[in-house]
Design a protein around this motif. Structure first.
Motif, PDB file in Angstrom:
ATOM      1  N   VAL A   1     -71.335  22.022   3.447  1.00  0.00           N
ATOM      2  CA  VAL A   1     -70.422  21.170   3.302  1.00  0.00           C
ATOM      3  C   VAL A   1     -70.256  19.999   4.577  1.00  0.00           C
ATOM      4  CG1 VAL A   1     -67.836  20.531   3.097  1.00  0.00           C
ATOM      5  CG2 VAL A   1     -68.753  22.440   1.732  1.00  0.00           C
ATOM      6  N   ILE A   2     -70.219  20.912   5.753  1.00  0.00           N
ATOM      7  CA  ILE A   2     -70.036  19.729   6.660  1.00  0.00           C
ATOM      8  C   ILE A   2     -70.436  20.826   8.373  1.00  0.00           C
ATOM      9  CG2 ILE A   2     -67.589  20.198   7.561  1.00  0.00           C
ATOM     10  CD1 ILE A   2     -66.430  17.758   7.947  1.00  0.00           C
ATOM     11  N   LYS A   3     -70.256  19.834   9.197  1.00  0.00           N
ATOM     12  CA  LYS A   3     -70.686  20.981  10.513  1.00  0.00           C
ATOM     13  C   LYS A   3     -69.699  20.123  11.203  1.00  0.00           C
ATOM     14  CE  LYS A   3     -74.095  19.495  13.218  1.00  0.00           C
ATOM     15  NZ  LYS A   3     -75.882  19.093  13.600  1.00  0.00           N
ATOM     16  N   ILE A   4     -69.252  21.504  12.233  1.00  0.00           N
ATOM     17  CA  ILE A   4     -67.955  21.327  12.859  1.00  0.00           C
ATOM     18  C   ILE A   4     -68.340  21.770  13.982  1.00  0.00           C
ATOM     19  CG2 ILE A   4     -65.900  20.734  11.461  1.00  0.00           C
ATOM     20  CD1 ILE A   4     -65.391  24.271  11.544  1.00  0.00           C
ATOM     21  N   PRO A   5     -67.929  21.818  15.074  1.00  0.00           N
ATOM     22  CA  PRO A   5     -68.211  22.876  16.814  1.00  0.00           C
ATOM     23  C   PRO A   5     -67.172  24.005  16.558  1.00  0.00           C
ATOM     24  CG  PRO A   5     -66.725  19.971  16.487  1.00  0.00           C
ATOM     25  CD  PRO A   5     -67.055  20.212  15.594  1.00  0.00           C
ATOM     26  N   SER A   6     -68.441  25.469  16.987  1.00  0.00           N
ATOM     27  CA  SER A   6     -67.788  26.511  16.665  1.00  0.00           C
ATOM     28  C   SER A   6     -66.595  26.935  16.917  1.00  0.00           C
ATOM     29  CB  SER A   6     -68.686  27.196  17.248  1.00  0.00           C
ATOM     30  OG  SER A   6     -69.816  27.592  16.789  1.00  0.00           O
TER      31      SER A   6
ATOM     32  N   LEU B   1     -73.863  16.197  26.044  1.00  0.00           N
ATOM     33  CA  LEU B   1     -74.047  17.412  26.281  1.00  0.00           C
ATOM     34  C   LEU B   1     -73.983  17.817  25.031  1.00  0.00           C
ATOM     35  CD1 LEU B   1     -70.698  17.400  27.825  1.00  0.00           C
ATOM     36  CD2 LEU B   1     -72.646  18.074  29.086  1.00  0.00           C
ATOM     37  N   VAL B   2     -74.405  19.590  25.017  1.00  0.00           N
ATOM     38  CA  VAL B   2     -74.041  20.450  23.675  1.00  0.00           C
ATOM     39  C   VAL B   2     -73.591  21.024  23.417  1.00  0.00           C
ATOM     40  CG1 VAL B   2     -76.314  21.004  22.248  1.00  0.00           C
ATOM     41  CG2 VAL B   2     -77.012  19.595  23.685  1.00  0.00           C
ATOM     42  N   ALA B   3     -72.658  21.086  22.188  1.00  0.00           N
ATOM     43  CA  ALA B   3     -71.130  21.901  21.946  1.00  0.00           C
ATOM     44  C   ALA B   3     -72.355  22.892  21.064  1.00  0.00           C
ATOM     45  CB  ALA B   3     -70.184  21.433  21.641  1.00  0.00           C
ATOM     46  N   PRO B   4     -71.906  24.324  21.074  1.00  0.00           N
ATOM     47  CA  PRO B   4     -72.043  25.030  20.221  1.00  0.00           C
ATOM     48  C   PRO B   4     -71.368  24.760  18.712  1.00  0.00           C
ATOM     49  CG  PRO B   4     -70.374  26.202  21.564  1.00  0.00           C
ATOM     50  CD  PRO B   4     -70.886  25.120  21.567  1.00  0.00           C
ATOM     51  N   ALA B   5     -71.724  24.889  17.391  1.00  0.00           N
ATOM     52  CA  ALA B   5     -71.075  24.214  15.839  1.00  0.00           C
ATOM     53  C   ALA B   5     -71.432  25.226  14.795  1.00  0.00           C
ATOM     54  CB  ALA B   5     -71.974  22.799  15.644  1.00  0.00           C
ATOM     55  N   LEU B   6     -71.283  25.170  14.093  1.00  0.00           N
ATOM     56  CA  LEU B   6     -71.179  26.335  12.388  1.00  0.00           C
ATOM     57  C   LEU B   6     -71.571  24.644  11.357  1.00  0.00           C
ATOM     58  CD1 LEU B   6     -68.102  28.343  13.442  1.00  0.00           C
ATOM     59  CD2 LEU B   6     -70.366  29.021  13.274  1.00  0.00           C
ATOM     60  N   GLN B   7     -72.032  24.973  10.808  1.00  0.00           N
ATOM     61  CA  GLN B   7     -71.619  24.683   9.370  1.00  0.00           C
ATOM     62  C   GLN B   7     -71.105  25.208   8.727  1.00  0.00           C
ATOM     63  OE1 GLN B   7     -75.650  24.248   6.833  1.00  0.00           O
ATOM     64  NE2 GLN B   7     -75.766  22.217   6.978  1.00  0.00           N
ATOM     65  N   VAL B   8     -70.355  24.593   7.368  1.00  0.00           N
ATOM     66  CA  VAL B   8     -69.432  25.595   6.520  1.00  0.00           C
ATOM     67  C   VAL B   8     -70.138  25.368   5.108  1.00  0.00           C
ATOM     68  CG1 VAL B   8     -67.063  25.706   5.910  1.00  0.00           C
ATOM     69  CG2 VAL B   8     -67.309  24.801   7.759  1.00  0.00           C
ATOM     70  N   LEU B   9     -70.043  26.221   4.606  1.00  0.00           N
ATOM     71  CA  LEU B   9     -70.603  26.304   3.331  1.00  0.00           C
ATOM     72  C   LEU B   9     -69.486  27.197   2.330  1.00  0.00           C
ATOM     73  CD1 LEU B   9     -73.557  27.787   5.459  1.00  0.00           C
ATOM     74  CD2 LEU B   9     -74.791  26.965   3.261  1.00  0.00           C
ATOM     75  N   LEU B  10     -69.696  26.549   1.448  1.00  0.00           N
ATOM     76  CA  LEU B  10     -69.135  27.192  -0.090  1.00  0.00           C
ATOM     77  C   LEU B  10     -69.351  27.075  -1.175  1.00  0.00           C
ATOM     78  CD1 LEU B  10     -65.744  24.363   0.945  1.00  0.00           C
ATOM     79  CD2 LEU B  10     -66.157  27.377   1.691  1.00  0.00           C
ATOM     80  N   GLY B  11     -68.720  28.237  -1.616  1.00  0.00           N
ATOM     81  CA  GLY B  11     -68.757  28.137  -3.502  1.00  0.00           C
ATOM     82  C   GLY B  11     -70.198  29.307  -3.817  1.00  0.00           C
ATOM     83  N   GLY B  12     -70.735  29.613  -3.447  1.00  0.00           N
ATOM     84  CA  GLY B  12     -71.423  30.799  -3.161  1.00  0.00           C
ATOM     85  C   GLY B  12     -70.915  32.285  -3.654  1.00  0.00           C
ATOM     86  N   GLY B  13     -71.835  33.043  -4.589  1.00  0.00           N
ATOM     87  CA  GLY B  13     -71.900  34.489  -4.850  1.00  0.00           C
ATOM     88  C   GLY B  13     -72.531  34.698  -6.122  1.00  0.00           C
ATOM     89  N   ARG B  14     -72.463  35.905  -6.608  1.00  0.00           N
ATOM     90  CA  ARG B  14     -72.835  36.761  -6.987  1.00  0.00           C
ATOM     91  C   ARG B  14     -71.961  37.188  -8.242  1.00  0.00           C
ATOM     92  NH1 ARG B  14     -70.591  42.263  -8.254  1.00  0.00           N
ATOM     93  NH2 ARG B  14     -69.985  42.107  -5.395  1.00  0.00           N
ATOM     94  N   LEU B  15     -72.638  36.499  -9.336  1.00  0.00           N
ATOM     95  CA  LEU B  15     -72.168  36.535 -10.722  1.00  0.00           C
ATOM     96  C   LEU B  15     -72.174  37.714 -11.352  1.00  0.00           C
ATOM     97  CD1 LEU B  15     -73.081  32.914 -11.650  1.00  0.00           C
ATOM     98  CD2 LEU B  15     -70.837  33.689 -10.675  1.00  0.00           C
TER      99      LEU B  15
ATOM    100  N   GLY C   1     -74.742  29.456  11.890  1.00  0.00           N
ATOM    101  CA  GLY C   1     -74.871  29.034  13.500  1.00  0.00           C
ATOM    102  C   GLY C   1     -75.854  27.845  14.119  1.00  0.00           C
ATOM    103  N   MET C   2     -74.975  26.686  14.850  1.00  0.00           N
ATOM    104  CA  MET C   2     -75.970  25.396  14.975  1.00  0.00           C
ATOM    105  C   MET C   2     -75.156  24.599  15.771  1.00  0.00           C
ATOM    106  SD  MET C   2     -75.327  23.363  11.466  1.00  0.00           S
ATOM    107  CE  MET C   2     -77.413  21.982  11.121  1.00  0.00           C
ATOM    108  N   SER C   3     -76.155  23.765  16.626  1.00  0.00           N
ATOM    109  CA  SER C   3     -75.313  23.043  17.700  1.00  0.00           C
ATOM    110  C   SER C   3     -75.405  20.772  17.199  1.00  0.00           C
ATOM    111  CB  SER C   3     -77.051  22.869  18.927  1.00  0.00           C
ATOM    112  OG  SER C   3     -78.104  22.258  18.424  1.00  0.00           O
ATOM    113  N   ILE C   4     -74.231  21.312  18.060  1.00  0.00           N
ATOM    114  CA  ILE C   4     -73.558  19.333  18.080  1.00  0.00           C
ATOM    115  C   ILE C   4     -73.904  19.172  19.357  1.00  0.00           C
ATOM    116  CG2 ILE C   4     -71.438  19.834  18.588  1.00  0.00           C
ATOM    117  CD1 ILE C   4     -71.308  18.132  15.840  1.00  0.00           C
TER     118      ILE C   4
END
Length: 696
Positions: A495-500, A470-484, A462-465
């Motif tokens: 990876v990137i921040k986008i509006p929620s 004006l300020v909108a709620p946002a999401l940072q998208v993360l990829l590639g994690g995991g338990r090995l 959760g972030m803001s943008i």
């Protein structure tokens, strides 16, 4: 109030609850500063909410285990003091919300009737010790880690070495090399091994999530079971002494190890061994070794009408145990939230027809254990009545999320609202993923990663943008994690921040591309092959803020326009540096030291006295406007400011006086001497402080 106090059988717990009640009265009367009181209540599981005037209560449940009686007790407390909603956390606790501060002592007293504690569920303490929810029944486990997790919990609860550390400390016990308790992101992680017929653990240390995740380092490939508690104590002692206390964002043990270096840190741990009461510590496992209890009542035979639905449930949510003929049942709990009416019926079910035990999982679910194969139809029928047979236990559609802006002070954007929406997308549009257990989706409402977003295959933070003014709620998208597995894992890339509001379309884009270009490979291999830049490009259209609509300014699960409102975080207590308060605390530590001495607890008495030395020294340093950031720094600076300048006369340097703690074994004679020296030191600094105030 007296009535609830007298019903508590454990005198230690009774004393704690009475003390909490007294402290609340002092706080209400303006006798305790707000910041100092915050530290005190956090260490007792009482956590401020986003909403003014009410508290979140975190109920500490080691490795997520509860009996029917304990679950019923929790439901009664929730109905009486809260809202009837129970929230399962990613550390296998239960949280209840909207509790009045003044009623927390009574609430705790009620929980204590069934041996449930709030102690050290929050604050700068050893948090709930987590464990694989299948420990004891896992077909892949070398042995059951449950008794060792329980033994560690019992040993560290109320232990003076970990009551007021610079930051929280997290411990996990995985049941096998699959490492489902996520050792690699813990301060101490234990993975069971058997070497030459001897039980022990691979141990990793120094991991953590938060805004700067760190992978745990290998401590040892094998530590025998009777050495894990002395090992943990040595590490905690050094963290307590040298860990950062001024800069909260740099106060976890991972930063200390990075700053001083692994070898220096472990050399200090080695030198601390003499101060520990024993070289080995045998953990009693007998309480966990009995046969599986038979149900109290005969399990009725039932006929399943919809056999296809039953078979789908068995495939998705039923797990074979290592005990032949027995199965565990996974219950997928949406967002980790369930309610007391169903919880009571579930408690009756496991008490009468099961083995009177269930466990809450790190993925915010419920596991019922020890169900005979022939009784599965009955459990399916009864769980269906409770709406607890949703498919997809531990699959991609079983999304982990913290409470976010629902109740948390630090929440920036909704995590529960977007999690609910993403689950709907997966269920409705991606049936081919119904049994996919490789891809995990995790969501946190802020950077602190309570939802573990930065260790998942697909994560959202959760972030803001900003869009103009004006300020909108946002999401940072993360990829590639995991338990090995076996103590290894990987953290996700930002990876990137986008509006929620575009989160569902971002997920669709990722899954559609995986379907088209994954070539049947695992998701992490597909991600590595494509690379972070590739995903940035395919998601880039969603980041455009020049074309936002009115809906983009309303967060998921809300009806009103988004307002960014971040309060004061309470993930760890913030202690205000008031001279008088610290002197009072130093005196309290010496009182605790004498009480422990009278009980024959020499090591505890010595550590309480040590804390008295340090708190007293810190008080005087603050009176001189000297900044301190850890215990070791306090000791050195006190010599520089007071002893070397002859402002205060001591028979030795302060460093020599204090560090007797790791030069002597914790005997009765040394404990007596050290306490007496602590009392004498306190008299000296109290006199000095009085003279300074008189001359001010």
């Amino acid at each position: 109030m007296e009535s609830f106090r007298t019903e508590i059988e454990n005198p230690i717990v009774q004393k704690e609850i009475i003390d909490l009640e007294k402290k609340i009265h002092l706080f209400r009367g303006g006798k305790i500063d707000d910041e100092r009181f915050r530290s005190l209540r956090l260490a007792r599981g009482i956590y401020g909410q986003r909403q003014e005037g009410v508290q979140m209560i975190r109920i500490k449940l080691p490795y997520g285990k509860v009996t029917s009686e304990q679950l019923v007790r929790i439901t009664k407390v929730s109905d009486e003091y809260s809202t009837g909603r129970l929230h399962i956390t990613t550390r296998q606790d239960i949280q209840i919300h909207y509790v009045s501060l003044d009623r927390t002592p009574e609430l705790w007293a009620n929980l204590a009737k069934d041996d449930i504690t709030l102690r050290e569920a929050c604050g700068n303490t050893v948090r709930n010790i987590t464990g694989s929810e299948l420990a004891g029944v896992d077909v892949n486990e070398p042995f059951d880690v449950t008794p060792y997790a329980h033994g560690m919990f019992q040993y560290l609860l109320r232990n003076p070495i970990c009551q007021e550390m610079g930051r929280k400390f997290k411990i996990s016990f995985s049941s096998s090399d699959e490492d489902t308790a996520l050792s690699y992101l813990h301060d101490l992680g234990f993975i069971p091994k058997i070497v030459n017929g001897e039980k022990g653990f691979k141990v990793v240390f120094g991991g953590g999530l938060g805004s700067q995740p760190a992978h745990a380092e290998l401590l040892s490939e094998f530590i025998p079971v009777n050495q894990i508690i002395p090992t943990a104590e040595g590490i905690i002692r050094i963290f307590d002494r040298y860990g950062e206390r001024a800069k909260r964002m740099k106060a976890r043990m991972k930063f200390l190890i990075k700053e001083m270096g692994r070898d220096v840190f472990l050399d200090l741990v080695e030198k601390e061994k003499k101060a520990i009461a024993f070289e080995t510590y045998e953990i009693d496992t007998t309480a966990f070794e009995g046969p599986i209890p038979e149900p109290l009542l005969a399990v009725p035979q039932v006929t399943i009408d919809d056999t296809a639905a039953y078979e789908a449930w068995k495939k998705s949510n039923v797990i074979a145990q290592k005990q032949a003929g027995y199965y565990a049942i996974g219950i997928k709990v949406l967002l980790g939230d369930f309610y007391t009416d169903k919880a009571r019926l579930l408690a009756d079910l496991i008490k009468n027809y099961g083995a009177n035990e269930l466990r809450f999982s790190l993925r915010q679910n419920i596991v019922i254990r020890h169900i005979k194969e022939e009784n599965l139809p009955f459990f399916y029928q009864e769980l269906a009545k409770l709406d607890m047979v949703a498919l997809g236990y531990n699959t991609i559609g079983d999304i982990t999320a913290c409470p976010g802006t629902d109740t948390c002070n630090l929440g920036i954007a909704s995590s529960t609202g977007i999690a609910d929406e993403l689950e709907k997308v997966i269920k409705a549009e991606y049936p081919q993923y119904s049994n996919n257990t490789e891809i995990e989706i995790k969501i946190s409402g802020c950077m602190n990663a309570c939802g573990q977003h930065n260790m998942s295959a697909i994560g959202f933070q959760g972030m803001s943008i900003n869009s103009g003014k004006l300020v909108a709620p946002a999401l940072q998208v993360l990829l590639g994690g995991g338990r090995l597995g076996n103590g290894e894992g990987r953290f996700a890339d930002k990876v990137i921040k986008i509006p929620s509001r575009r989160g569902p379309d971002a997920l669709r884009t990722i899954l559609n591309d995986f379907d088209a270009n994954g070539n049947g490979d695992k998701f992490l291999n597909y991600y590595d092959a494509k690379g972070e830049k590739y995903f940035y490009e395919i998601l880039k259209p969603f980041a455009d803020v020049t074309n936002l609509t009115e809906a983009d300014f309303i967060d998921w699960g809300n009806a009103d326009n988004y307002v960014k409102a971040v309060g004061v975080g309470e993930c760890a207590g913030v202690v205000i540096d008031l001279v008088a308060t610290l002197l009072l605390e130093a005196k309290d530590k010496l009182t605790f030291a004498q009480e422990s001495f009278d009980e024959g607890k020499w090591a505890d008495a010595i550590y309480h006295a040590y804390a008295g030395f340090v708190n007293g020294a810190k008080a005087l340093l603050l009176s001189e406007n000297q900044k301190t950031n850890n215990h070791a720094g306090i000791v050195d600076l006190f010599d520089t400011v007071f002893v070397e300048s002859a402002k205060i006369g001591l028979p030795t340097t302060f460093k020599e006086l204090v560090y007797q703690i790791n030069k002597n074994e914790p005997t009765e004679a040394f404990a007596k001497q050290y306490i007496e020296e602590g009392i004498a030191f306190f008299a000296i600094i109290e006199k000095y402080r009085a003279q300074e105030l008189a001359n001010a």
